[in-house]
Write a protein that holds these residues in place. Sequence first.
Motif, short mmCIF file in Angstrom:
data_model
loop_
_atom_site.label_atom_id
_atom_site.label_comp_id
_atom_site.label_asym_id
_atom_site.label_seq_id
_atom_site.Cartn_x
_atom_site.Cartn_y
_atom_site.Cartn_z
N LEU A 185 45.18 45.18 50.47
CA LEU A 185 45.95 44.32 49.57
C LEU A 185 45.36 42.92 49.44
O LEU A 185 45.72 42.18 48.53
CB LEU A 185 47.39 44.22 50.06
N ASP A 186 44.44 42.57 50.34
CA ASP A 186 43.94 41.21 50.39
C ASP A 186 42.56 41.01 49.78
O ASP A 186 42.26 39.92 49.29
CB ASP A 186 43.92 40.73 51.85
N ILE A 187 41.71 42.03 49.81
CA ILE A 187 40.33 41.82 49.36
C ILE A 187 40.28 41.46 47.87
O ILE A 187 41.10 41.90 47.08
CB ILE A 187 39.43 43.05 49.65
N ARG A 188 39.27 40.65 47.53
CA ARG A 188 39.15 40.10 46.17
C ARG A 188 38.09 40.82 45.35
O ARG A 188 37.36 40.19 44.59
CB ARG A 188 38.85 38.61 46.26
N ALA A 210 45.47 50.47 46.56
CA ALA A 210 44.38 50.08 45.65
C ALA A 210 44.88 49.57 44.31
O ALA A 210 46.05 49.76 43.94
CB ALA A 210 43.46 51.29 45.43
N ASN A 211 43.97 48.93 43.56
CA ASN A 211 44.29 48.52 42.19
C ASN A 211 44.68 49.72 41.34
O ASN A 211 45.63 49.66 40.57
CB ASN A 211 43.10 47.82 41.54
N LYS A 212 43.92 50.79 41.49
CA LYS A 212 44.21 52.03 40.76
C LYS A 212 44.15 53.19 41.74
O LYS A 212 43.21 53.31 42.53
CB LYS A 212 43.20 52.26 39.64
N VAL A 213 45.17 54.04 41.69
CA VAL A 213 45.24 55.21 42.56
C VAL A 213 45.16 56.45 41.69
O VAL A 213 46.03 56.69 40.84
CB VAL A 213 46.53 55.23 43.40
N LEU A 214 44.10 57.23 41.88
CA LEU A 214 43.91 58.48 41.17
C LEU A 214 44.35 59.63 42.07
O LEU A 214 44.35 59.50 43.30
CB LEU A 214 42.45 58.67 40.78
N LEU A 293 38.36 47.47 35.50
CA LEU A 293 38.57 46.37 36.45
C LEU A 293 37.42 45.38 36.45
O LEU A 293 37.55 44.27 36.99
CB LEU A 293 38.75 46.94 37.86
N GLN A 294 36.30 45.78 35.88
CA GLN A 294 35.10 44.94 35.90
C GLN A 294 35.36 43.62 35.18
O GLN A 294 35.97 43.57 34.11
CB GLN A 294 33.94 45.67 35.23
N GLY A 295 34.91 42.55 35.77
CA GLY A 295 35.01 41.25 35.12
C GLY A 295 36.30 40.51 35.39
O GLY A 295 36.43 39.34 35.02
N GLN A 296 37.28 41.13 36.04
CA GLN A 296 38.52 40.44 36.35
C GLN A 296 38.30 39.43 37.48
O GLN A 296 37.51 39.64 38.38
CB GLN A 296 39.62 41.43 36.74
N GLU A 297 39.02 38.34 37.42
CA GLU A 297 38.90 37.30 38.45
C GLU A 297 39.35 37.84 39.81
O GLU A 297 40.32 38.61 39.89
CB GLU A 297 39.75 36.09 38.07
N PRO A 298 38.65 37.45 40.90
CA PRO A 298 39.02 37.93 42.24
C PRO A 298 40.49 37.72 42.58
O PRO A 298 41.16 38.62 43.10
CB PRO A 298 38.10 37.13 43.16
N ALA A 304 47.31 41.39 41.19
CA ALA A 304 47.76 42.60 40.48
C ALA A 304 47.99 43.75 41.45
O ALA A 304 48.94 44.53 41.29
CB ALA A 304 46.72 42.99 39.43
N ARG A 305 47.13 43.85 42.46
CA ARG A 305 47.26 44.92 43.44
C ARG A 305 48.53 44.75 44.26
O ARG A 305 49.29 45.69 44.48
CB ARG A 305 46.03 44.91 44.36
N ARG A 306 48.79 43.53 44.68
CA ARG A 306 50.00 43.26 45.46
C ARG A 306 51.25 43.51 44.62
O ARG A 306 52.23 44.10 45.08
CB ARG A 306 49.99 41.82 45.97
N ARG A 307 51.24 43.04 43.38
CA ARG A 307 52.39 43.22 42.50
C ARG A 307 52.64 44.69 42.23
O ARG A 307 53.81 45.12 42.18
CB ARG A 307 52.15 42.45 41.19
N LYS A 308 51.59 45.45 42.10
CA LYS A 308 51.72 46.89 41.85
C LYS A 308 52.55 47.56 42.94
O LYS A 308 53.46 48.34 42.65
CB LYS A 308 50.32 47.52 41.79
#
Length: 317
Positions: A185-188, A210-214, A293-298, A304-308
């Motif tokens: 949840l913490d890594i940028r 994760a940001n995205k879970v498949l 996800l490419q190019g998004q600010e750290p 976004a991951r935490r909010r998810k």
Amino acid sequence: MRSYLEFEKPLAELEAKIAELKQLAADGNADMADELTRLENKAAQQLQSTYAKLSAWQKTQVARHQERPHFAEYVAGLIQDYTPLCGDRAFADDAAIQGGLGRFRGRAVMVMGHEKGRGTEGRVKHNFGMAKPEGYRKAIRLMRLAERFRLPVITLVDTSGAYPGVAAEERGQAEAIARAIDCCLDIRVPLVAAIVGEGGSGGAVALAAANKVLMFEHAVYSVISPEGCAAILWNAGDKAQDAAEALKLTAADLHKLKVVDEIVPEPVGGAHRDPNGAIKSLGDALETQLRGLQGQEPGALREARRRKFLDIGSVGL
């Protein structure tokens, strides 16, 4: 020889007959061609209809199938120039969680995941994919390394759960899992997880925040195994099928609940029937998610991951 699940028995008999006819045709009996074609079409239809209506318990069996691709096969099929990284720099190397650097379709990445092993010797070596504290501490080390070099992280989840042994508890199993979740949840950097077989309990979540879970079409993901749930609720092992339904552990259920973001289709008959097709399908899905996800600010990635995960289960008032 192919290994068949209990609900596949009718299909096993049909495919055995097809194999017999193919042998006769190979021996020069040309009269078998029409019958062989008819049986092959019937088998294909039966396979498709069977897998189109699997119960939650049947999907659990498919997710555990011994011939499904494992971490080693996914790395071989998707990652170039793979360099394994070992050890937690504190106690030992845990073979249940593998990881390292490599290139995924031209992009440098950190990839890690559970490895269940093949055959008796391999399964014992990898502890059936059940990690000990040093495994989760290794995962933390690799995620922090990826963050330092601004590399996206891919995790492949396939475990019945963290190892429940006394020694693991003495070394801080719960604390290691909690810190692994916190690190996720913490890594940028972008983090994409895929549930490729079993996603069991905290042992799975430790690599899947994760940001995205498949999630593969026939994978399962739950807080406890159906057998464990049945033992707790009913004190009866024969209630595992009921528990599987109640747990809502299938990809369709979890996508509806917004626990997973994307269902990755499997070849007809499951990933174990066409491992290469399944690996390619997963690779395509991973590539799409990483590109998004490419190019998004750290900072934005982390927020976004935490909010998810904070939003999971919330009810609008």
